[in-house]
Structures are given as C-alpha cells and as structure tokens.
Design an enzyme around this catalytic site. Sequence first.
Site: not given
Ligand code: MRU
Length: 353
Positions: A50-51, A93, A201, A242, A252-253
């Site tokens: 999560g960012a 990452r 997730q 992200d 985003n994801k």
């Molecule tokens: O690969 P991840 O689990 O780190 O991806 C997370 C996401 O895409 C979230 O939606 C994003 O980081 C926002 S978290 C507030």
Amino acid sequence: MTRLKTIEWNSGSGCVRMIDQTLLPERILYLDITTIEQMHEAIKILRVRGAPAIGIAAAFGLYLGVRVFPDSAGRGEFLAHMENRADYLAGARPTAVNLFWALDRMKKAAHEYTGAQDAAAVKKRLFDEACLILEEDRKMCRAIGEAGFELLGDKRRVLTHCNAGGLAASEFGTALAPVYVGQEKGAKFKVFADETRPLLQGARITALELSEAGIDVTVICDNMAATVMVSGSVEACIVGADRIAANGDTANKIGTYGVALIAAAHGIPFYVAAPSSTFDLTIPDGSHIPIEERGREEVAVWGSKKTVPDGVSVFNPSFDVTPNILISAIITEKGVIEPPFTENINSILSSTK
Ligand code: MRU
C-alpha cells in the site's frame, strides 16, 4: 473494535514492528524489523504494502540502514552512506511514488540539517523525520476520511478494489477512510470488496480490516463487479492510488481501470482517495508511470496447485493506469479535487492547508 497496527516504531526493542500482510487473513503475525535488508525484502514481497505504508516503511528502513554507521563518522562520509542505502531501498518496488517521496524527504532532512555535524546527530534527525512521516500520515488519512465522507453525501453502498485501508497506511487508510470516519459519526456503510487477483488484497486484507471494524463487507470476484454495479447495489466506487500524474491519470492496483470503465458505463461516480505524497507532478500524464511486473508464479500457482500449464506464458502487471476522464474526483487531505484536473491539482496541492 480491533484496529490492526500496520507499522510502528517499537521504542522498547528499537525496531520497526509491522504486520506480515502475506499471511493475512490466516495469521496475524507482527514482525520485528531490525535491518534495512529485512525492510527491503518486506517491501519487495509485500509483507508491507500500500503506497502510504510503503513510504513509512522506507523512511524507517533508511534509518535502520544508517544507524549501524559509526557514530563518530564525519558528515560527508555519513551522507554518502545514506545516499547508497536510499538507492538500495528505492529498488524494492517501482510504482508507488510514496517510496521515492519518503526517501527524498529523508535525504533532504539530512542534507539540510544544521545542528551538530557528527553522524550521531544526523541519525537522530533522520529518526525524527521518519516518526514525523508516520504521524503526518495518520492526520492525512483522517482528513481524507472527513473530506470523502462529506463528498459521499448520503451514499452508503460503495465498491472498492485492492486494499487502500488502514493496512495500506498508518490508520484509516485512504479509500476506506470515509467509511471509518462515517462509522464514527453513526453512518452504516455496505462495502463490496473486489477480491483483487492475483494476490487477493481485497479478499484477504480489505475484508479482514472492515469486518474487524464491524463494517458490513461483501467480497466479490473481480469479474463480478459489473454484475453488482448493473444491479444498482453500488452508489460509488472509491479506490486508492500508487501514483497520480500531474493531469490526474492514476496508477492503482491492476483491475482498477476496469472498475472505472464499468462505473462510467453505469453512471456511478468513481473516486480516487490519496494523500498529496502520492502525486508525481514531475510527470505530465499516466504514460510515464513505471508499472511493476511481478513473477509468473503469482498467476500460475494457487496455493500449492498449478493453475496454468507449464510452458504457457503469463503476463502479470501489478498496476494499471486509469485515465483522468474516468475519475469523478480525487479526495486528498487538502480537499477534494474535481476536473479539470491539471489546473485544480496544481492549485489545491500548492495550498498550505
Ligand atoms: O501491490 P500493493 O498491494 O502494494 O498495491 C496497493 C494498491 O494498489 C493500493 O490501492 C494503493 O497503494 C493505495 S493504498 C492507500
């Protein structure tokens, strides 16, 4: 109501304590992270994810990396070591800009420090900055929650993708913050959580934190979002981010873009919730956002079962970019940003609020 603690500094043992998110929901295990190498691995394999949480982890990770440097070292030598350790963490990452934002902020704090010039003093300054990043994140999540709750008006049935809740940040998260703030005010939300293939997730993490908080949550497979939206069960979609480009294009994801397209097809507002640290104003649009590609096994193996025949190739981008045209508004700690995004992002982010 239980709140899972995503990441914090444990002053007793002098280490970072954080939940191992790869084990959720089966096990709630708190890890003690004592070295930068452990933090690098934790970010890379999504023990912390999560960012905003990645940004906090990077800040403390950098501190762990410099604290082993001799206290008596001179400032120049120390700063060179810090730059080297920051470069190492930056490789964990590529997509969430909060990682680079936090490292840049830490480096700036060290370079601009005007107190005692020995390594010990600069280390202390870096520790304080990491704590400040964590504390500010808490406040940002709450402010996003307040602004988002107001924006939602009387809408209570929302759909979210991936996890942009407390486990992706320090406290309330971003996309789920309006739900938590609303809960404090007595509002009753119903949340549809996309399971979010391949790492789940949504099913593993969003569903866990919402149910622990006593919020009505229903998990759906990603390919069910259209069915749920056409049935009239969803009044708004809210997702995290992200990296947001200067024109509002949002990474985003993986799967978020599809959710935005379905929402647009059904006239459902699609909101992005993110702190100002997730904006990358150095890039004009989403085509410049580096998209992480992850390993074949995340798609081709389910537990211990093979789901794709040997020799068949797999494409596994971890994020996609939703074009600004599909975004109804971006909810930040500084306020809600509406189209036209390029102008409004600039003016709202440069406000001192
Ligand atoms: O690969 P991840 O689990 O780190 O991806 C997370 C996401 O895409 C979230 O939606 C994003 O980081 C926002 S978290 C507030």
